[in-house]
Write a protein that holds these residues in place. Structure first.
Motif, PDB file in Angstrom:
ATOM      1  N   ARG A  19     -15.304  10.074   3.109  1.00  0.00           N
ATOM      2  CA  ARG A  19     -16.555   9.622   2.506  1.00  0.00           C
ATOM      3  C   ARG A  19     -17.332   8.682   3.407  1.00  0.00           C
ATOM      4  NH1 ARG A  19     -14.513   7.040  -2.852  1.00  0.00           N
ATOM      5  NH2 ARG A  19     -12.644   7.143  -1.578  1.00  0.00           N
ATOM      6  N   GLU A  79       0.843  -1.198   0.000  1.00  0.00           N
ATOM      7  CA  GLU A  79       0.000   0.000   0.000  1.00  0.00           C
ATOM      8  C   GLU A  79       0.883   1.255   0.000  1.00  0.00           C
ATOM      9  OE1 GLU A  79      -3.205   1.070  -0.342  1.00  0.00           O
ATOM     10  OE2 GLU A  79      -2.388   3.046   0.083  1.00  0.00           O
ATOM     11  N   PHE A 139     -18.136   0.360  -4.453  1.00  0.00           N
ATOM     12  CA  PHE A 139     -17.475  -0.551  -3.511  1.00  0.00           C
ATOM     13  C   PHE A 139     -18.254  -1.863  -3.403  1.00  0.00           C
ATOM     14  CE2 PHE A 139     -17.040  -2.023   0.988  1.00  0.00           C
ATOM     15  CZ  PHE A 139     -15.805  -2.636   0.798  1.00  0.00           C
ATOM     16  N   SER A 190      -8.407   5.971   0.201  1.00  0.00           N
ATOM     17  CA  SER A 190      -9.536   5.036   0.231  1.00  0.00           C
ATOM     18  C   SER A 190     -10.324   5.178   1.538  1.00  0.00           C
ATOM     19  CB  SER A 190      -9.020   3.600   0.082  1.00  0.00           C
ATOM     20  OG  SER A 190     -10.018   2.765  -0.441  1.00  0.00           O
ATOM     21  N   ALA A 199     -22.501   3.658   1.114  1.00  0.00           N
ATOM     22  CA  ALA A 199     -23.760   2.964   1.355  1.00  0.00           C
ATOM     23  C   ALA A 199     -23.508   1.499   1.021  1.00  0.00           C
ATOM     24  CB  ALA A 199     -24.853   3.546   0.469  1.00  0.00           C
TER      25      ALA A 199
END
Ligand SMILES: Cc1cc2nc3c(=O)[nH]c(=O)nc-3n(C[C@H](O)[C@H](O)[C@H](O)COP(=O)(O)OP(=O)(O)OC[C@H]3O[C@@H](n4cnc5c(N)ncnc54)[C@H](O)[C@@H]3O)c2cc1C
Length: 409
Positions: free
Chosen positions: A51, A36, A306, A47, A54
């Motif tokens: 945010r 990463e 996602f 990431s 849902a």
């Protein structure tokens, strides 16, 4: 910790999707490396940021089967009981209730940082997972029976090898570029502004999706008092909107949404995301698989990105474990082809569905306008159509991977 440069699986990108794949295989005997680029707890982590996502019903099921759901701090009021879809200024609207499909909730709204914390704990506690972070990929060499990746970590170069390389390194995938996988990308000319607000009236666990010619506006229940806002606007207006003071921004948001939730109050930090549709014809090559945003990016209009990536994870993990159980090489092309075949239809359906929504609802042509409003009314009135619609957007259509059926790998 595996103290060797030889692994079974290398995952490049430890974001939402890459970390989920590692956690899904945490109880396997596979030696897994996660590479990463950005420290997990840093402000810049792209990431696990500000945010919310849902999570569709099937995604919650996948995380539950992986043992992660109970480790997350799920706050009261973030479960979506109803979705209210409307076309601003026109007659059409539709309401989808969890009970229409016999579900407890249509989904849950979770801050990505909450999800990230659970995934990081899952990876850190697993003995078979080694995390290289912050680390970048310098080069990739594919052999017939293995792959070799040179990484740079803290100024040191290191070569790590594995039977399979998984690219989960997001929309600008370095691995995709290095291997030369072709993809189509179309910018939506829309940028999403993400924030959160307090509302005067309780949201009553309703998620609102309001379509406007300039882009969709979603208000999602975050906890009892707050809603997450995802407001797509023409890309060339967004800098100006971000520069507005809170009062001006709130007034514009209130005007766009209306007064269904009363007066908007305290507003959080505003962050913007340019939006694109990315499609990759072949998500596999010998010894390589692309998953998550590296394989597909969709407009966040229906909150599907996602969820789609997590179904990639569940399917790939299942194929890997099944091959391994049968003493087969899980990095062999036939295994990867089966994975690709299982994922293709879902990926295409979600890409077309979200892209179609944007095209149809940004069009001001009168016949189309009438047709889309009539369609909303039809969805609202016919229980059979509602149920079908819910099953698809909840990730419950078609052949589900084991984890989504509540079965361990
Ligand atoms: C505004 C907005 C709202 C959204 N809302 C929802 C929603 O409600 N529901 C939903 O399901 N989806 C939603 N999505 C989509 C969701 O955020 C993405 O689908 C998801 O983040 C994809 O995860 P990923 O791990 O594939 O990619 P990313 O999140 O981009 O993560 C990629 C990771 O790889 C790392 N990386 C990149 N390059 C390298 C490299 N060379 N070496 C090592 N590491 C590297 C990055 O640092 C990052 O950690 C939304 C998206 C946006 C923009």
């Amino acid at each position: 910790m595996v103290d060797d440069a030889e692994f079974d699986l290398i995952i490049v990108g430890g974001g939402l999707v890459g970390a989920s794949l590692a956690c899904s295989l945490a109880t396997s005997k596979l030696r897994i490396a996660v590479v990463e680029a950005v420290p997990f707890r840093s402000e810049q982590q792209p990431s696990f940021d500000d945010r919310t996502v849902a999570l569709a019903y099937s995604s919650c099921r996948i995380l539950e089967t992986m043992g992660l759901w109970s480790k997350m701090d799920i706050v009261d009021g973030c479960d979506i009981k109803t979705i209210h879809i409307s076309d601003r200024g026109h007659f059409g609207f539709a309401r989808l209730h969890a009970s229409d499909a016999g579900l407890q909730a249509l989904g849950y709204v979770i801050p990505t940082r909450t999800l990230g914390a659970a995934l990081l704990a899952g990876m850190s506690n697993a003995e078979n997972i080694t995390i290289f972070c912050p680390a970048s990929v310098e080069s990739v060499v594919m052999h017939d029976d293995s792959t070799e990746v040179v990484i740079e970590e803290a100024g040191q170069h290191r070569t790590i090898g594995a039977r399979l390389l998984v690219a989960a390194d997001g929309v600008h995938s370095t691995i995709r570029e290095k291997i030369g996988i072709t993809y189509r990308q179309r910018m939506y000319q829309q940028t999403a502004i993400v924030t959160n607000i307090e509302t005067e009236l309780p949201h009553q666990q309703v998620a609102y999706e309001r379509f406007m010619p300039t882009g969709p506006l979603a208000l999602l229940p975050m906890d009892k008092e707050r809603c997450a806002v995802i407001w797509s606007n023409p890309a060339d207006r967004v800098d100006e909107m971000l520069a507005w003071d809170d009062e001006t921004f709130l007034a514009a948001l209130q005007h766009a949404f209306g007064d269904r939730l009363g007066k908007f109050g305290k507003i959080g930090r505003r962050v913007s995301y340019p939006l694109a549709l990315t499609e990759v014809e072949e998500t596999i090559k010998p010894r390589l698989v692309l998953i998550g945003n590296a394989a597909h990016t969709v407009h966040p209009v229906a909150g599907q990105g996602f969820n789609l990536g997590l179904r990639d994870v569940a399917t790939l993990a299942e194929e890997i474990v099944e091959a391994q159980r049968g003493n087969k090489d899980f990095g062999a092309l036939d295994v990867l082809q089966r994975y690709q075949q299982r994922r293709r239809r879902d990926t295409q359906a979600v890409s077309r569905f979200t892209d179609g929504l944007i095209r149809i609802f940004s069009n001001t042509l009168m016949p189309l306008l009438v047709l889309r409003n009539a369609s909303l009314v039809v969805v609202d009135l016919f229980p059979g159509i509602k149920k079908m619609f819910i099953r698809r957007t909840s990730g419950l259509a078609g052949r589900l991977p084991r984890l989504a059926r509540g079965l361990r790998l």
